[in-house]
Scaffold this motif. Structure first.
Motif, PDB file in Angstrom:
ATOM      1  N   ARG A 178       0.824  -1.216   0.000  1.00  0.00           N
ATOM      2  CA  ARG A 178       0.000   0.000   0.000  1.00  0.00           C
ATOM      3  C   ARG A 178       0.859   1.269   0.000  1.00  0.00           C
ATOM      4  NH1 ARG A 178      -5.602  -0.002  -0.754  1.00  0.00           N
ATOM      5  NH2 ARG A 178      -6.673  -1.472   0.602  1.00  0.00           N
ATOM      6  N   GLY A 179       2.194   1.113   0.033  1.00  0.00           N
ATOM      7  CA  GLY A 179       3.071   2.281   0.114  1.00  0.00           C
ATOM      8  C   GLY A 179       3.092   2.894   1.504  1.00  0.00           C
ATOM      9  N   ILE A 180       2.744   2.102   2.516  1.00  0.00           N
ATOM     10  CA  ILE A 180       2.710   2.587   3.904  1.00  0.00           C
ATOM     11  C   ILE A 180       4.042   2.254   4.565  1.00  0.00           C
ATOM     12  CG2 ILE A 180       1.594   2.245   6.155  1.00  0.00           C
ATOM     13  CD1 ILE A 180      -0.944   1.343   4.554  1.00  0.00           C
ATOM     14  N   VAL A 181       4.642   3.218   5.250  1.00  0.00           N
ATOM     15  CA  VAL A 181       5.874   2.947   5.994  1.00  0.00           C
ATOM     16  C   VAL A 181       5.521   2.297   7.329  1.00  0.00           C
ATOM     17  CG1 VAL A 181       7.851   3.990   7.181  1.00  0.00           C
ATOM     18  CG2 VAL A 181       7.181   4.795   4.911  1.00  0.00           C
ATOM     19  N   THR A 182       6.183   1.200   7.643  1.00  0.00           N
ATOM     20  CA  THR A 182       5.963   0.531   8.922  1.00  0.00           C
ATOM     21  C   THR A 182       6.962   1.075   9.940  1.00  0.00           C
ATOM     22  OG1 THR A 182       5.277  -1.470   7.741  1.00  0.00           O
ATOM     23  CG2 THR A 182       5.812  -1.710  10.086  1.00  0.00           C
ATOM     24  N   ILE A 215      19.645  -5.378  16.854  1.00  0.00           N
ATOM     25  CA  ILE A 215      18.188  -5.403  16.616  1.00  0.00           C
ATOM     26  C   ILE A 215      17.761  -4.188  15.790  1.00  0.00           C
ATOM     27  CG2 ILE A 215      15.942  -5.273  17.730  1.00  0.00           C
ATOM     28  CD1 ILE A 215      17.214  -6.773  20.140  1.00  0.00           C
ATOM     29  N   LEU A 216      18.287  -3.019  16.141  1.00  0.00           N
ATOM     30  CA  LEU A 216      17.884  -1.800  15.427  1.00  0.00           C
ATOM     31  C   LEU A 216      18.437  -1.780  14.000  1.00  0.00           C
ATOM     32  CD1 LEU A 216      18.346   0.617  18.453  1.00  0.00           C
ATOM     33  CD2 LEU A 216      16.166  -0.181  17.496  1.00  0.00           C
ATOM     34  N   ALA A 217      19.629  -2.354  13.822  1.00  0.00           N
ATOM     35  CA  ALA A 217      20.183  -2.481  12.466  1.00  0.00           C
ATOM     36  C   ALA A 217      19.311  -3.411  11.624  1.00  0.00           C
ATOM     37  CB  ALA A 217      21.615  -3.022  12.539  1.00  0.00           C
ATOM     38  N   TRP A 218      18.784  -4.442  12.283  1.00  0.00           N
ATOM     39  CA  TRP A 218      17.886  -5.389  11.590  1.00  0.00           C
ATOM     40  C   TRP A 218      16.599  -4.698  11.152  1.00  0.00           C
ATOM     41  CZ3 TRP A 218      13.134  -6.879  13.736  1.00  0.00           C
ATOM     42  CH2 TRP A 218      12.492  -7.972  13.132  1.00  0.00           C
ATOM     43  N   HIS A 219      16.034  -3.857  12.020  1.00  0.00           N
ATOM     44  CA  HIS A 219      14.845  -3.091  11.609  1.00  0.00           C
ATOM     45  C   HIS A 219      15.147  -2.270  10.354  1.00  0.00           C
ATOM     46  CE1 HIS A 219      13.483  -3.613  15.885  1.00  0.00           C
ATOM     47  NE2 HIS A 219      12.294  -3.610  15.330  1.00  0.00           N
ATOM     48  N   ALA A 220      16.269  -1.546  10.425  1.00  0.00           N
ATOM     49  CA  ALA A 220      16.607  -0.669   9.301  1.00  0.00           C
ATOM     50  C   ALA A 220      16.791  -1.486   8.021  1.00  0.00           C
ATOM     51  CB  ALA A 220      17.870   0.125   9.624  1.00  0.00           C
ATOM     52  N   ARG A 221      17.405  -2.647   8.167  1.00  0.00           N
ATOM     53  CA  ARG A 221      17.627  -3.521   7.004  1.00  0.00           C
ATOM     54  C   ARG A 221      16.295  -3.939   6.367  1.00  0.00           C
ATOM     55  NH1 ARG A 221      21.795  -7.244   5.164  1.00  0.00           N
ATOM     56  NH2 ARG A 221      20.677  -8.684   3.810  1.00  0.00           N
ATOM     57  N   LEU A 222      15.268  -4.130   7.224  1.00  0.00           N
ATOM     58  CA  LEU A 222      13.942  -4.509   6.710  1.00  0.00           C
ATOM     59  C   LEU A 222      13.181  -3.309   6.137  1.00  0.00           C
ATOM     60  CD1 LEU A 222      12.540  -6.907   9.493  1.00  0.00           C
ATOM     61  CD2 LEU A 222      13.825  -7.507   7.439  1.00  0.00           C
ATOM     62  N   GLY A 223      13.733  -2.116   6.307  1.00  0.00           N
ATOM     63  CA  GLY A 223      13.016  -0.915   5.850  1.00  0.00           C
ATOM     64  C   GLY A 223      11.967  -0.455   6.837  1.00  0.00           C
ATOM     65  N   VAL A 224      12.078  -0.944   8.082  1.00  0.00           N
ATOM     66  CA  VAL A 224      11.157  -0.544   9.152  1.00  0.00           C
ATOM     67  C   VAL A 224      11.825   0.558   9.971  1.00  0.00           C
ATOM     68  CG1 VAL A 224      10.098  -1.355  11.305  1.00  0.00           C
ATOM     69  CG2 VAL A 224      10.095  -2.828   9.270  1.00  0.00           C
ATOM     70  N   VAL A 225      11.046   1.540  10.413  1.00  0.00           N
ATOM     71  CA  VAL A 225      11.599   2.636  11.216  1.00  0.00           C
ATOM     72  C   VAL A 225      11.391   2.315  12.696  1.00  0.00           C
ATOM     73  CG1 VAL A 225      11.478   5.110  11.724  1.00  0.00           C
ATOM     74  CG2 VAL A 225      11.080   4.296   9.377  1.00  0.00           C
ATOM     75  N   PRO A 226      12.459   1.942  13.427  1.00  0.00           N
ATOM     76  CA  PRO A 226      12.294   1.616  14.842  1.00  0.00           C
ATOM     77  C   PRO A 226      12.224   2.883  15.697  1.00  0.00           C
ATOM     78  CG  PRO A 226      14.595   1.342  14.238  1.00  0.00           C
ATOM     79  CD  PRO A 226      13.867   1.783  12.996  1.00  0.00           C
ATOM     80  N   LEU A 227      11.492   2.794  16.807  1.00  0.00           N
ATOM     81  CA  LEU A 227      11.319   3.941  17.702  1.00  0.00           C
ATOM     82  C   LEU A 227      11.751   3.563  19.116  1.00  0.00           C
ATOM     83  CD1 LEU A 227       7.721   4.868  16.424  1.00  0.00           C
ATOM     84  CD2 LEU A 227       9.866   6.003  15.794  1.00  0.00           C
ATOM     85  N   PRO A 228      13.051   3.305  19.312  1.00  0.00           N
ATOM     86  CA  PRO A 228      13.496   2.916  20.651  1.00  0.00           C
ATOM     87  C   PRO A 228      13.414   4.089  21.623  1.00  0.00           C
ATOM     88  CG  PRO A 228      15.397   3.312  19.251  1.00  0.00           C
ATOM     89  CD  PRO A 228      14.176   3.414  18.365  1.00  0.00           C
ATOM     90  N   LYS A 229      13.068   3.754  22.852  1.00  0.00           N
ATOM     91  CA  LYS A 229      13.096   4.741  23.927  1.00  0.00           C
ATOM     92  C   LYS A 229      14.378   4.516  24.721  1.00  0.00           C
ATOM     93  CE  LYS A 229      11.865   5.329  28.568  1.00  0.00           C
ATOM     94  NZ  LYS A 229      12.026   4.437  29.736  1.00  0.00           N
ATOM     95  N   ALA A 230      15.074   5.575  25.030  1.00  0.00           N
ATOM     96  CA  ALA A 230      16.244   5.455  25.895  1.00  0.00           C
ATOM     97  C   ALA A 230      16.388   6.756  26.665  1.00  0.00           C
ATOM     98  CB  ALA A 230      17.513   5.186  25.081  1.00  0.00           C
ATOM     99  N   THR A 231      16.721   6.635  27.927  1.00  0.00           N
ATOM    100  CA  THR A 231      16.811   7.816  28.777  1.00  0.00           C
ATOM    101  C   THR A 231      18.220   8.399  28.765  1.00  0.00           C
ATOM    102  OG1 THR A 231      15.160   6.745  30.156  1.00  0.00           O
ATOM    103  CG2 THR A 231      16.220   8.695  31.062  1.00  0.00           C
ATOM    104  N   ALA A 232      19.201   7.530  28.853  1.00  0.00           N
ATOM    105  CA  ALA A 232      20.581   8.020  28.968  1.00  0.00           C
ATOM    106  C   ALA A 232      21.118   8.442  27.602  1.00  0.00           C
ATOM    107  CB  ALA A 232      21.468   6.927  29.545  1.00  0.00           C
ATOM    108  N   PRO A 233      21.812   9.599  27.552  1.00  0.00           N
ATOM    109  CA  PRO A 233      22.332  10.095  26.271  1.00  0.00           C
ATOM    110  C   PRO A 233      23.236   9.094  25.547  1.00  0.00           C
ATOM    111  CG  PRO A 233      22.434  11.828  27.918  1.00  0.00           C
ATOM    112  CD  PRO A 233      21.998  10.589  28.648  1.00  0.00           C
ATOM    113  N   ASP A 234      24.042   8.327  26.290  1.00  0.00           N
ATOM    114  CA  ASP A 234      24.941   7.399  25.576  1.00  0.00           C
ATOM    115  C   ASP A 234      24.145   6.291  24.883  1.00  0.00           C
ATOM    116  OD1 ASP A 234      24.299   6.318  28.038  1.00  0.00           O
ATOM    117  OD2 ASP A 234      26.214   5.251  28.251  1.00  0.00           O
TER     118      ASP A 234
END
Ligand code: A2P
Length: 276
Positions: A178-182, A215-234
Motif C-alpha cells: 500500500r506504500g505505507i511505511v511501517t 536489533i535496530l540495524a535489523w529493523h533498518a535492514r527490513l526498511g522498518v523505522v524503529p522507535l526505541p526509547k532510551a533515557t541516557a544520552p549514551d
C-alpha cells in the motif's frame, strides 16, 4: 537513506525516538538530549501524557522546527468525529507548537468500530493544517482496507509492535503493498529477555556491537523505522548509530529463525486488545 511516505510526501528518517513514560522535566530533558544526539522523528501520544514535555523540548531545541517530525496519537475514547478533532486540537495545544507533523489513530479498537470515523476526522484535521501527515498504529490489513474503501486516503504510516521475536512479515508486506511505511514500537522488546538472546548475542559479538544495536540495524535492514526509547544520552547515541551497522545476509537469516507466533510482548493483538 531516508524512508519516504508517498501518501503525504513526508520524509522519515531511518530511526526515531520513543517517549512513552518520559514525562515532565526529566522527560523534556531526555527528548532534548535525543534532539542534540540527532534524532529528528519524535514519537508521542495523547495517552502518554507527555505531549507537553515533548513540545517543550522541541521548542527549546536549536534544531529548526521544520527539521523535526513530531508525532502523536489519538486515544480510543476519542474516535467520534468531533471528539477526535478536539483531541488533535488539544494535542497541538499541549505541545505549544502550531502543528504536529504526524498524527496516528493509536489502536483500531474493532469492537467499538469507529476507526473509520476517526480517520475521517484526521483527514479533516490535516485539511485544517493541525497536522501535516496522518497514519495509524496497530492496524491490521482488514482495518486499513476499510479506511481506504471509505475515504480513498491511505495512511502514511502504520506503527506496530515489531522485533525479532515478532517480525510481522505479513503486515510488513501488506503495508509495503500500500506504500505505507511501517514503524516499530518496542523495537528492543522493552529491554527484556531479547537483549540476552543467544543468537542475537552471537551476531552482536561478531560485529563488536551490542544486542540492541543489532536489533535496530535489523529493523533498518527490513526498511522498518524503529522507535526505541532510551533515557541516557549514551544509549540514545548508540541506538541512533545502530542503523549504520551493516548486517550480513547470514545474520538476517539467523534472526529470522527467532520469530515466534506468540512473540508479542504483552499479548496485545489488535484484533482483540483495545485501549481507550
Ligand atoms: P532506559 O529508558 O532506562 O534508557 P523499547 O524501546 O523496546 O520499549 O525499550 C525501551 C527500554 O530499553 C528502556 O528500558 C530503555 O532503558 C532500554 N534501552 C534503550 N536503549 C538501550 C540499549 N542500547 N541497551 C540496553 N537497553 C536499552
Amino acid at each position: 537513506m531516508p524512508e519516504t511516505t508517498p501518501s503525504d510526501g513526508l520524509t522519515l528518517p531511518r530511526i526515531g525516538f520513543g517517549t512513552a513514560m518520559l514525562k515532565g522535566r526529566p522527560g523534556a530533558e531526555a527528548v532534548g538530549s535525543a534532539l542534540r544526539a540527532g534524532y529528528r522523528l519524535i514519537d508521542s501520544a495523547f495517552n502518554y501524557e507527555n505531549e507537553g514535555a515533548v513540545g517543550a523540548a522541541v521548542r527549546a531545541s536549536d534544531v529548526p522546527r521544520d527539521e523535526v517530525i513530531v508525532t502523536s496519537k489519538l486515544p480510543g475514547r476519542h474516535h467520534a468525529h468531533d471528539a477526535a478533532i478536539a483531541a488533535v486540537e488539544e494535542s497541538v495545544y499541549r505541545t505549544g507548537l502550531d502543528h504536529l507533523d504526524l498524527y496516528l489513530i493509536h489502536w483500531p479498537n474493532p469492537s467499538q468500530y469507529r476507526y473509520v470515523e476517526a480517520w475521517e476526522a484526521l483527514i479533516h484535521a490535516r485539511e485544517r493544517g493541525l497536522v501535516r501527515a496522518i497514519g495509524v498504529s496497530n492496524f491490521l490489513p482488514e482495518h486499513i482496507d476499510r479506511l481506504v474503501e471509505a475515504t480513498g486516503v491511505v495512511p502514511a504510516v502504520n506503527q506496530v509492535e515489531l522485533h525479532p521475536y515478532f517480525p510481522q512479515d505479513e503486515q510488513r508486506a501488506y503495508d509495503a503493498s500500500r506504500g505505507i511505511v511501517t514503524e516499530a514500537w518496542s523495537p528492543i522488546g522493552r529491554a527484556g529477555e531479547m537483549l540476552r538472546d543467544p543468537v542475537l548475542t552471537q551476531v552482536a559479538n561478531a560485529h563488536g556491537a551490542s544486542v540492541a544495536e543489532v536489533i535496530l540495524a535489523w529493523h533498518a535492514r527490513l526498511g522498518v523505522v524503529p522507535l526505541p526509547k532510551a533515557t541516557a544520552p549514551d544509549r540514545q547515541r548508540q541506538n541512533l548509530s545502530a542503523v549504520d551497522l551493516e548486517l550480513l545476509d547470514a545474520d538476517v537469516d539467523a534472526i529470522a529463525s527467532l520469530a515466534r507466533p506468540d512473540g508479542r510482548n504483552n499479548d496485545q493483538d489488535p484484533a482483540v486488545y483495545e485501549e481507550f
